[in-house]
Design a protein around this motif. Structure first.
Motif, PDB file in Angstrom:
ATOM      1  N   VAL A   1      58.300  52.103   8.487  1.00 23.78           N
ATOM      2  CA  VAL A   1      57.777  53.439   8.763  1.00 23.78           C
ATOM      3  C   VAL A   1      57.058  53.950   7.530  1.00 23.78           C
ATOM      4  O   VAL A   1      57.605  53.925   6.423  1.00 23.78           O
TER       5      VAL A   1
ATOM      6  N   SER B   1      62.164  53.741  16.317  1.00 19.94           N
ATOM      7  CA  SER B   1      62.161  52.757  15.231  1.00 19.94           C
ATOM      8  C   SER B   1      63.419  51.907  15.233  1.00 19.94           C
ATOM      9  O   SER B   1      63.370  50.677  15.100  1.00 19.94           O
TER      10      SER B   1
ATOM     11  N   THR C   1      60.953  59.636  16.892  1.00 17.23           N
ATOM     12  CA  THR C   1      60.399  58.586  16.035  1.00 17.23           C
ATOM     13  C   THR C   1      61.504  57.713  15.467  1.00 17.23           C
ATOM     14  O   THR C   1      61.415  56.477  15.473  1.00 17.23           O
TER      15      THR C   1
ATOM     16  N   TYR D   1      59.712  62.016   8.815  1.00 15.86           N
ATOM     17  CA  TYR D   1      60.748  61.126   9.338  1.00 15.86           C
ATOM     18  C   TYR D   1      62.098  61.668   8.884  1.00 15.86           C
ATOM     19  O   TYR D   1      62.244  62.087   7.727  1.00 15.86           O
TER      20      TYR D   1
END
Length: 368
Positions: free
Chosen positions: A36, A22, A18, A6
């Motif tokens: 996450v 999010s 990602t 991430y």
């Protein structure tokens, strides 16, 4: 959300996607919180109201061992959530297994062909990949796919990847086509004034990206065409040598990998973006960025990327330098109009306000 990496830890566009997903989920009234779980560090932070728990570093070298290690770290942590969404394919098997075991609905985004042999995507494996395809994929790899299939639903970024998964044993009724979304914070500064026509490629320099055919196409174009290649990969030296052999080294710039925050300037300085891929890529984030920048996009007609292109005369046969050069020359006549149409299209069809609700709808279907 469960992901191997991430941001700021990143190896490509998947990590940016990602993070974007999010943060954009939190703009939806139906979402209360997003957490996450990543496996690229040891700290817990809050980024843009998203809680990011990094549960230690896990080696990605052997996917089976990676999933076993993550299973130990994730076990018992998922039951408190309503939905688990796995992004970046490496950890889909463990998410499928644990979500079923702990009774939590799960979704996996299909953004690669991680657990298929290279023949599925018309590519070839060599070295350790070749060895794994013959020993690992039929044995432990088969178990990985079965675990992954325990997920309740999948999101395919394009119809192309949906079809490939369906043709290789996955249930079509559980695969929803929902594309990537554009980054609303991606900004493009004022472009510089340069001579000639500036072509741009942004991405990794691997064989399946087809950059060699783009360099060969430039050798078929007049001297007014110049090419900038942004990115790095195992074919960098080969591509430099190819540019020399083709006589276009003086018209080809290799910029290497640059920070995401600086990529906007590359688009601003370009006149045409070219995606020369030779494999069925699920969907290309750099194409979205180019279209946000108002650039015409020339693209090979394979995989998910051509699904985004409205001007079909700018599509061409993969692996064909002459066809690529001809498509690039077609842009000259009305490049401004094409660029404006591209910009309107991505904001109309791929903005977070359009894409994120589709994903939340899928979550609610699973909960119902």
């Amino acid at each position: 959300m469960v992901t191997p990496r991430y941001p700021p830890v990143s190896s490509g566009g998947g990590e940016q996607s990602t993070k974007l997903l999010s943060t954009q989920l939190l703009t939806q009234e139906r979402i209360d919180s997003v957490t996450v779980f990543a496996f690229d560090g040891t700290e817990t932070t809050v980024q843009n109201d998203v809680t990011v728990q990094r549960l230690g570093r896990v080696s990605p070298f052997v996917t089976e061992l990676q999933n076993l290690s993550v299973a130990r770290k994730l076990r018992g942590r998922l039951a408190e959530f309503d939905v688990i969404h796995a992004y970046n394919m490496e950890l889909h098997p463990v998410v499928g297994y644990l979500s079923t075991r702990e009774g939590v609905p799960s979704v996996g985004t299909l953004n690669s062909y991680q657990f298929f042999p290279s023949s599925v995507t018309n590519t070839s494996a060599d070295g350790l990949e070749w060895l794994y395809e013959r020993i690992g994929l039929p044995t432990t790899g088969h178990l990985m796919r079965l675990s992954m299939m325990q997920m309740d639903a999948f999101i395919a970024l394009s119809e192309a990847i949906r079809n490939i998964y369906t043709n290789n044993g996955f249930d079509a009724d559980r695969i929803e086509h929902i594309p990537n979304m554009i980054d609303p914070d991606f900004s493009v500064p004022e472009g510089g004034v340069a001579e000639g026509i500036q072509l741009l490629y942004v991405g990794s320099l691997t064989e399946n990206k087809g950059v060699r055919y783009l360099i060969e196409a430039v050798s078929l174009l007049s001297d007014q065409y110049r090419l900038r290649i942004v990115g790095d990969g195992d074919r960098m030296d080969d591509l430099r040598a190819l540019a020399e052999r083709c006589g276009v080294a003086d018209r080809t710039t290799f910029s290497g990998q640059i920070p995401y925050e600086q990529v906007g300037q590359a688009y601003a300085d370009a006149d045409v973006f070219v995606h020369p891929g030779i494999w069925p890529e699920p969907l290309n984030r750099t194409m979205f960025e180019a279209m946000q920048a108002g650039l015409p996009v020339v693209c090979t007609d394979i995989g998910g990327p051509p699904e985004v292109i409205q001007d079909k005369e700018l599509l061409c046969t993969p692996g064909d330098p002459e066809a690529l050069a001809a498509a690039i020359k077609r842009v000259e006549k009305n490049s401004a109009d094409i660029g404006e149409r591209n910009k309107k299209q991505v904001f109309d069809n791929y903005a977070p306000s359009v894409v994120a609700p589709q994903i939340v709808d899928l979550y609610e279907q699973l909960l119902a």
